[in-house]
Design a protein around this motif. Structure first.
Motif, PDB file in Angstrom:
ATOM      1  N   ALA A  71       0.815  -1.214   0.000  1.00 46.56           N
ATOM      2  CA  ALA A  71       0.000   0.000   0.000  1.00 46.56           C
ATOM      3  C   ALA A  71       0.850   1.268   0.000  1.00 46.56           C
ATOM      4  O   ALA A  71       0.306   2.376  -0.092  1.00 46.56           O
ATOM      5  CB  ALA A  71      -0.930   0.009   1.207  1.00 46.56           C
ATOM      6  N   GLY A  72       2.173   1.110   0.110  1.00 51.08           N
ATOM      7  CA  GLY A  72       3.056   2.265   0.016  1.00 51.08           C
ATOM      8  C   GLY A  72       3.671   2.728   1.310  1.00 51.08           C
ATOM      9  O   GLY A  72       4.427   3.705   1.319  1.00 51.08           O
ATOM     10  N   LEU A  73       3.390   2.070   2.442  1.00 51.93           N
ATOM     11  CA  LEU A  73       4.039   2.459   3.684  1.00 51.93           C
ATOM     12  C   LEU A  73       5.509   2.079   3.636  1.00 51.93           C
ATOM     13  O   LEU A  73       5.854   0.947   3.305  1.00 51.93           O
ATOM     14  CB  LEU A  73       3.365   1.767   4.886  1.00 51.93           C
ATOM     15  N   ALA A  74       6.358   3.030   3.984  1.00 54.19           N
ATOM     16  CA  ALA A  74       7.796   2.796   3.911  1.00 54.19           C
ATOM     17  C   ALA A  74       8.488   2.954   5.250  1.00 54.19           C
ATOM     18  O   ALA A  74       9.693   2.746   5.351  1.00 54.19           O
ATOM     19  CB  ALA A  74       8.429   3.744   2.895  1.00 54.19           C
ATOM     20  N   ALA A  75       7.747   3.353   6.296  1.00 50.27           N
ATOM     21  CA  ALA A  75       8.327   3.550   7.619  1.00 50.27           C
ATOM     22  C   ALA A  75       7.600   2.679   8.633  1.00 50.27           C
ATOM     23  O   ALA A  75       6.373   2.523   8.569  1.00 50.27           O
ATOM     24  CB  ALA A  75       8.246   5.016   8.023  1.00 50.27           C
ATOM     25  N   ALA A  92      13.699  -4.593   2.525  1.00 49.44           N
ATOM     26  CA  ALA A  92      15.055  -4.355   3.025  1.00 49.44           C
ATOM     27  C   ALA A  92      15.389  -2.879   3.124  1.00 49.44           C
ATOM     28  O   ALA A  92      16.327  -2.488   3.824  1.00 49.44           O
ATOM     29  CB  ALA A  92      16.069  -5.055   2.118  1.00 49.44           C
ATOM     30  N   ALA A  93      14.633  -2.031   2.436  1.00 46.52           N
ATOM     31  CA  ALA A  93      14.922  -0.591   2.426  1.00 46.52           C
ATOM     32  C   ALA A  93      13.981   0.208   3.321  1.00 46.52           C
ATOM     33  O   ALA A  93      14.037   1.439   3.338  1.00 46.52           O
ATOM     34  CB  ALA A  93      14.832  -0.064   0.995  1.00 46.52           C
ATOM     35  N   ALA A  94      13.131  -0.459   4.080  1.00 46.62           N
ATOM     36  CA  ALA A  94      12.168   0.256   4.925  1.00 46.62           C
ATOM     37  C   ALA A  94      12.887   1.107   5.971  1.00 46.62           C
ATOM     38  O   ALA A  94      13.964   0.762   6.454  1.00 46.62           O
ATOM     39  CB  ALA A  94      11.239  -0.734   5.617  1.00 46.62           C
ATOM     40  N   VAL A  95      12.276   2.222   6.310  1.00 44.68           N
ATOM     41  CA  VAL A  95      12.801   3.103   7.348  1.00 44.68           C
ATOM     42  C   VAL A  95      12.327   2.591   8.708  1.00 44.68           C
ATOM     43  O   VAL A  95      11.135   2.356   8.912  1.00 44.68           O
ATOM     44  CB  VAL A  95      12.318   4.550   7.129  1.00 44.68           C
ATOM     45  N   LEU A  96      13.276   2.429   9.638  1.00 42.13           N
ATOM     46  CA  LEU A  96      12.954   1.887  10.956  1.00 42.13           C
ATOM     47  C   LEU A  96      13.072   2.971  12.024  1.00 42.13           C
ATOM     48  O   LEU A  96      14.104   3.644  12.132  1.00 42.13           O
ATOM     49  CB  LEU A  96      13.894   0.732  11.302  1.00 42.13           C
ATOM     50  N   VAL A 116      18.754   1.355  11.969  1.00 41.20           N
ATOM     51  CA  VAL A 116      17.681   2.182  12.512  1.00 41.20           C
ATOM     52  C   VAL A 116      18.003   3.651  12.256  1.00 41.20           C
ATOM     53  O   VAL A 116      19.128   4.099  12.497  1.00 41.20           O
ATOM     54  CB  VAL A 116      17.508   1.925  14.022  1.00 41.20           C
ATOM     55  N   GLU A 117      17.017   4.408  11.778  1.00 41.67           N
ATOM     56  CA  GLU A 117      17.245   5.811  11.436  1.00 41.67           C
ATOM     57  C   GLU A 117      16.733   6.785  12.478  1.00 41.67           C
ATOM     58  O   GLU A 117      17.108   7.963  12.471  1.00 41.67           O
ATOM     59  CB  GLU A 117      16.598   6.122  10.081  1.00 41.67           C
TER      60      GLU A 117
END
Length: 390
Positions: A71-75, A92-96, A116-117
């Motif tokens: 659905a487009g959630l990236a974080a 693998a590229a998701a923002v944590l 983790v960002e």
């Protein structure tokens, strides 16, 4: 991964009623509608005035994470290394965002290794532990206020008092991290003014610290539709946006939210079965209880969206009668809050369907006495779905 929402899903059934009539399961079953889940994600993305980060703790199933990614959630808001790995397995590229403010040194090292960002702190000793976190990361100072409006308050466990938050924010900025502020209004919060009070105080804290924050995390706490009319999420989103604009003026930070319950609840229906009914007609035993998928009801109260169907799939339509409901285990504590309203013609063998059960059901289910929720069945639609979630 995006665009492949069915990767972790079996061929879907039409709806829970069709599955129950055909398969006659004698164990509790959790039904997932990917369409409802992705629709809810889009609602948050289009309605919330900032970044949407899913709180993985509410439901970390691969089907959930895959559909939110599609659905487009990236974080994603993660609270442990296990949740970090669950998200990385999907994207693998998701923002944590690691917003659990209390961590062991080993957990911090894992977070650094995984990338983790954003990190949260609420106490000086916890800030000292982050010394090896790259200075390119964001560190969010989490604060707490005595604000009412939620089913239960998170401030008793996490969150610095405003005066301490001022000091921590200064230290974060001086150490070279990206400074941010955050809070959580408490679970199932239906009062927009709770967010308004927190946002106003966040502006005061930043002003007193003389630190310009890059982001303000307004937490989770968004209410799910449990009974009556659906909560006014749009009104909450608007209050958050207008309050932030007024409180911060020209220094308004980017807003971040981390819905858990409100993101996943509506997409799931839990089906339980009546094992037995006492002669009084008011006491029943289900094949699930507080050690399984109904554990959340013990703390947050009975839901209003409950229905009964016979084994052949027909709705029970008798007048509602308040029941005393026990779970299947041998523990006498395995009991729902009294007064669950069920049709008077409910009988042993019937299925009791609890709508909006995606959060803290399978995530908290145990295997005590050999019971608990283990099965997730994919369906095209949910008869009890609240259209407010679209």
């Amino acid at each position: 991964m995006r665009g492949i929402p069915m990767k972790h899903l079996a061929t879907p059934w039409a709806d829970p009623e069709t599955y129950l009539k055909r398969m006659q399961p004698d164990h509790p079953v959790l039904f997932l509608s990917p369409a409802v889940l992705q629709g809810t994600a889009r609602r948050f993305q289009t309605g919330f005035p900032g970044l949407v980060s899913y709180a993985v703790k509410a439901n970390e199933r691969a089907e959930v994470l895959a559909n939110l990614d599609a659905a487009g959630l990236a974080a994603f808001d993660v609270a442990s290394p296990a949740e970090m790995r669950a998200v990385r397995a999907i994207n693998a590229a998701a923002v944590l965002h690691y917003n659990n403010p209390v961590r062991s040194p080993a957990e911090i090292a894992t977070g650094v290794d995984i990338g983790v960002e954003s990190w949260a702190v609420d106490h000086p000793s916890e800030l000292k532990k982050l010394d090896k976190v790259p200075r390119s990361a964001e560190v969010t100072v989490r604060f707490a206020l005595p604000v009412a409006g939620a089913a239960y308050d998170f401030g008793e466990k996490f969150g610095a008092p405003p005066d301490q938050a001022v000091t921590l924010l200064k230290e974060v900025a001086a150490a070279g991290w990206k400074p941010a502020l955050g809070f959580h209004p408490g679970t199932q919060c239906e009062d927009p003014q709770a967010w308004a009070a927190y946002i106003t105080e966040a502006a005061r804290i930043a002003g007193r610290a003389e630190v310009r924050i890059g982001r303000l995390n307004v937490g989770g706490g968004f209410p799910a539709h449990r009974a009556g009319e659906a909560p006014d999420l749009t009104g909450i989103f608007q209050t958050i946006g207008t309050t932030a604009a007024r409180a911060f003026s020209n220094t308004r930070p980017q807003l971040v939210c981390e819905p858990g319950r409100a993101m996943v609840s509506e997409a799931f229906t839990l089906a339980t079965r009546v094992k037995s009914q006492r002669d009084d007609g008011r006491t029943i035993y289900l094949n699930d209880g507080i050690y399984g998928g109904l554990v959340d009801l013990r703390d947050i109260g009975l839901p209003g969206r409950v229905r009964a169907i016979s084994p052949d799939g027909k709705p029970r339509s008798g007048r509602r009668v308040a029941r005393r409901v026990f779970g299947p285990t041998c523990d006498s504590l395995d009991r729902l809050p009294d007064g669950l309203p069920l049709p008077s013609d409910t009988a042993p063998g019937d299925y009791i369907l609890f709508d909006a059960m995606g959060a803290y059901s399978i995530a908290l289910s145990t295997g005590f006495n050999g019971y608990g929720v283990r099965n997730v069945v994919t369906v095209l639609g949910l008869a009890g779905h609240s259209r407010e979630g679209d």
